[in-house]
Design a protein around this motif. Sequence first.
Motif, PDB file in Angstrom:
ATOM      1  N   ARG A   1      69.184  31.325  36.616  1.00  8.96           N
ATOM      2  CA  ARG A   1      69.106  30.076  35.851  1.00  8.96           C
ATOM      3  C   ARG A   1      70.119  29.054  36.376  1.00  8.96           C
ATOM      4  NH1 ARG A   1      68.218  32.600  30.977  1.00  8.96           N
ATOM      5  NH2 ARG A   1      70.440  32.994  30.824  1.00  8.96           N
ATOM      6  N   ARG A   2      71.328  29.538  36.683  1.00  5.88           N
ATOM      7  CA  ARG A   2      72.373  28.611  37.161  1.00  5.88           C
ATOM      8  C   ARG A   2      72.053  28.084  38.557  1.00  5.88           C
ATOM      9  NH1 ARG A   2      77.857  31.586  36.712  1.00  5.88           N
ATOM     10  NH2 ARG A   2      78.715  29.567  37.322  1.00  5.88           N
ATOM     11  N   VAL A   3      71.535  28.957  39.436  1.00  5.40           N
ATOM     12  CA  VAL A   3      71.145  28.486  40.781  1.00  5.40           C
ATOM     13  C   VAL A   3      69.987  27.498  40.667  1.00  5.40           C
ATOM     14  CG1 VAL A   3      70.093  29.180  42.978  1.00  5.40           C
ATOM     15  CG2 VAL A   3      72.021  30.466  42.069  1.00  5.40           C
ATOM     16  N   ALA A   4      69.039  27.790  39.758  1.00  2.37           N
ATOM     17  CA  ALA A   4      67.895  26.888  39.578  1.00  2.37           C
ATOM     18  C   ALA A   4      68.368  25.517  39.121  1.00  2.37           C
ATOM     19  CB  ALA A   4      66.922  27.478  38.556  1.00  2.37           C
TER      20      ALA A   4
ATOM     21  N   LEU B   1      64.369  24.855  52.551  1.00  2.00           N
ATOM     22  CA  LEU B   1      63.759  25.798  51.624  1.00  2.00           C
ATOM     23  C   LEU B   1      64.822  26.811  51.263  1.00  2.00           C
ATOM     24  CD1 LEU B   1      60.307  26.857  52.986  1.00  2.00           C
ATOM     25  CD2 LEU B   1      60.817  25.927  50.735  1.00  2.00           C
ATOM     26  N   LEU B   2      65.092  26.983  49.988  1.00  2.00           N
ATOM     27  CA  LEU B   2      66.071  27.973  49.556  1.00  2.00           C
ATOM     28  C   LEU B   2      65.345  29.031  48.742  1.00  2.00           C
ATOM     29  CD1 LEU B   2      69.627  27.343  48.184  1.00  2.00           C
ATOM     30  CD2 LEU B   2      68.097  28.901  46.995  1.00  2.00           C
ATOM     31  N   THR B   3      65.452  30.265  49.170  1.00  2.00           N
ATOM     32  CA  THR B   3      64.821  31.368  48.435  1.00  2.00           C
ATOM     33  C   THR B   3      65.917  32.303  47.925  1.00  2.00           C
ATOM     34  OG1 THR B   3      64.541  32.813  50.374  1.00  2.00           O
ATOM     35  CG2 THR B   3      62.786  31.230  49.930  1.00  2.00           C
ATOM     36  N   TYR B   4      65.741  32.746  46.685  1.00  2.00           N
ATOM     37  CA  TYR B   4      66.801  33.498  46.002  1.00  2.00           C
ATOM     38  C   TYR B   4      66.214  34.786  45.445  1.00  2.00           C
ATOM     39  CZ  TYR B   4      70.706  34.258  42.715  1.00  2.00           C
ATOM     40  OH  TYR B   4      71.788  34.780  42.020  1.00  2.00           O
ATOM     41  N   ASP B   5      66.685  35.892  45.930  1.00  2.00           N
ATOM     42  CA  ASP B   5      66.233  37.192  45.441  1.00  2.00           C
ATOM     43  C   ASP B   5      67.334  37.773  44.567  1.00  2.00           C
ATOM     44  OD1 ASP B   5      64.328  39.110  45.243  1.00  2.00           O
ATOM     45  OD2 ASP B   5      64.789  40.112  47.117  1.00  2.00           O
TER      46      ASP B   5
ATOM     47  N   LYS C   1      78.788  25.688  45.947  1.00  2.00           N
ATOM     48  CA  LYS C   1      78.496  25.984  44.539  1.00  2.00           C
ATOM     49  C   LYS C   1      77.658  27.254  44.390  1.00  2.00           C
ATOM     50  CE  LYS C   1      78.918  21.291  42.701  1.00  2.00           C
ATOM     51  NZ  LYS C   1      78.191  20.083  42.266  1.00  2.00           N
ATOM     52  N   VAL C   2      76.688  27.416  45.285  1.00  2.00           N
ATOM     53  CA  VAL C   2      75.832  28.618  45.218  1.00  2.00           C
ATOM     54  C   VAL C   2      76.685  29.868  45.426  1.00  2.00           C
ATOM     55  CG1 VAL C   2      74.024  29.904  46.426  1.00  2.00           C
ATOM     56  CG2 VAL C   2      73.656  27.500  45.876  1.00  2.00           C
ATOM     57  N   GLN C   3      77.609  29.796  46.381  1.00  2.00           N
ATOM     58  CA  GLN C   3      78.458  30.957  46.672  1.00  2.00           C
ATOM     59  C   GLN C   3      79.284  31.384  45.467  1.00  2.00           C
ATOM     60  OE1 GLN C   3      79.871  31.965  50.431  1.00  2.00           O
ATOM     61  NE2 GLN C   3      79.834  29.862  51.176  1.00  2.00           N
ATOM     62  N   ARG C   4      79.619  30.414  44.635  1.00  2.00           N
ATOM     63  CA  ARG C   4      80.434  30.728  43.457  1.00  2.00           C
ATOM     64  C   ARG C   4      79.602  31.354  42.337  1.00  2.00           C
ATOM     65  NH1 ARG C   4      85.279  27.182  43.530  1.00  2.00           N
ATOM     66  NH2 ARG C   4      85.172  26.081  45.509  1.00  2.00           N
ATOM     67  N   ILE C   5      78.285  31.147  42.397  1.00  2.00           N
ATOM     68  CA  ILE C   5      77.419  31.658  41.323  1.00  2.00           C
ATOM     69  C   ILE C   5      76.913  33.075  41.613  1.00  2.00           C
ATOM     70  CG2 ILE C   5      75.190  31.359  40.153  1.00  2.00           C
ATOM     71  CD1 ILE C   5      75.512  28.321  40.559  1.00  2.00           C
ATOM     72  N   ILE C   6      76.493  33.316  42.851  1.00  2.00           N
ATOM     73  CA  ILE C   6      75.763  34.554  43.129  1.00  2.00           C
ATOM     74  C   ILE C   6      76.672  35.783  43.148  1.00  2.00           C
ATOM     75  CG2 ILE C   6      74.030  33.307  44.465  1.00  2.00           C
ATOM     76  CD1 ILE C   6      75.223  34.598  47.000  1.00  2.00           C
ATOM     77  N   ASP C   7      76.039  36.934  42.965  1.00  2.00           N
ATOM     78  CA  ASP C   7      76.725  38.216  43.140  1.00  2.00           C
ATOM     79  C   ASP C   7      76.490  38.625  44.601  1.00  2.00           C
ATOM     80  OD1 ASP C   7      77.169  40.983  43.468  1.00  2.00           O
ATOM     81  OD2 ASP C   7      76.925  41.313  41.331  1.00  2.00           O
ATOM     82  N   HIS C   8      77.552  38.586  45.400  1.00  2.00           N
ATOM     83  CA  HIS C   8      77.397  38.796  46.842  1.00  2.00           C
ATOM     84  C   HIS C   8      76.982  40.219  47.206  1.00  2.00           C
ATOM     85  CE1 HIS C   8      78.882  34.861  48.406  1.00  2.00           C
ATOM     86  NE2 HIS C   8      79.309  34.790  47.154  1.00  2.00           N
ATOM     87  N   ASP C   9      77.140  41.144  46.277  1.00  2.00           N
ATOM     88  CA  ASP C   9      76.757  42.530  46.558  1.00  2.00           C
ATOM     89  C   ASP C   9      75.321  42.836  46.144  1.00  2.00           C
ATOM     90  OD1 ASP C   9      79.282  43.148  47.555  1.00  2.00           O
ATOM     91  OD2 ASP C   9      80.043  43.517  45.526  1.00  2.00           O
ATOM     92  N   GLN C  10      74.721  41.950  45.359  1.00  2.00           N
ATOM     93  CA  GLN C  10      73.385  42.234  44.830  1.00  2.00           C
ATOM     94  C   GLN C  10      72.345  41.192  45.207  1.00  2.00           C
ATOM     95  OE1 GLN C  10      72.756  43.551  40.743  1.00  2.00           O
ATOM     96  NE2 GLN C  10      74.952  43.524  40.424  1.00  2.00           N
TER      97      GLN C  10
END
Lengths: 96, 96
Positions: A21-24, A4-8, A54-63
């Motif tokens: 959208r990109r993570v989805a 299960l992957l949850t994304y806030d 790939k997820v690590q490259r998309i997300i903003d690690h500070d937010q």
Amino acid sequence: MELLLTYDVSTIDPPGRNRLRRVAKLCEGYGMRVQKSVFEIVCSDADLLVLLDKVQRIIDHDQDSIRIYRVPKGSLRDVKTLGTAAPLPHDDALIL
Amino acid sequence: MELLLTYDVSTIDPPGRNRLRRVAKLCEGYGMRVQKSVFEIVCSDADLLVLLDKVQRIIDHDQDSIRIYRVPKGSLRDVKTLGTAAPLPHDDALIL
């Protein structure tokens, strides 16, 4: 394995919406989007490493916040749902 | 038992925000809010029945989606996190 992957992520601003959208799109390659920011994923150990990279490259690690729970096989089908939610088939035979 | 409860509700309008707030308050009695709409819950079978009953009374069944996954003991601690997320202790000894 089943995950299960949850994304806030804040979707108030366009960059946040774009990241979601990109993570989805990425997660939908491995499973299903069952809520706006919840993805049920079925993948191998190797797939998971690729996915994480790939997820690590998309997300903003500070937010943004990503949580990935490994669940036993069958858990995704055994989900209890209320409201408009419904269990989704991940491995049912394809009926044509 | 350990549970993951995910709640998809439109927070564009005040009634949606109010429902999310009420579900959050309820779930926080059994665990922790780890994302805007993801709750880690540790409870008994009896607690779960009470929780489900209360949640059903709060949500809009035509608009909101609730998914509840039962996960093996220890799963909530073993979560893999990226970005600002962090594993949270549910049963660590209280250090004063």
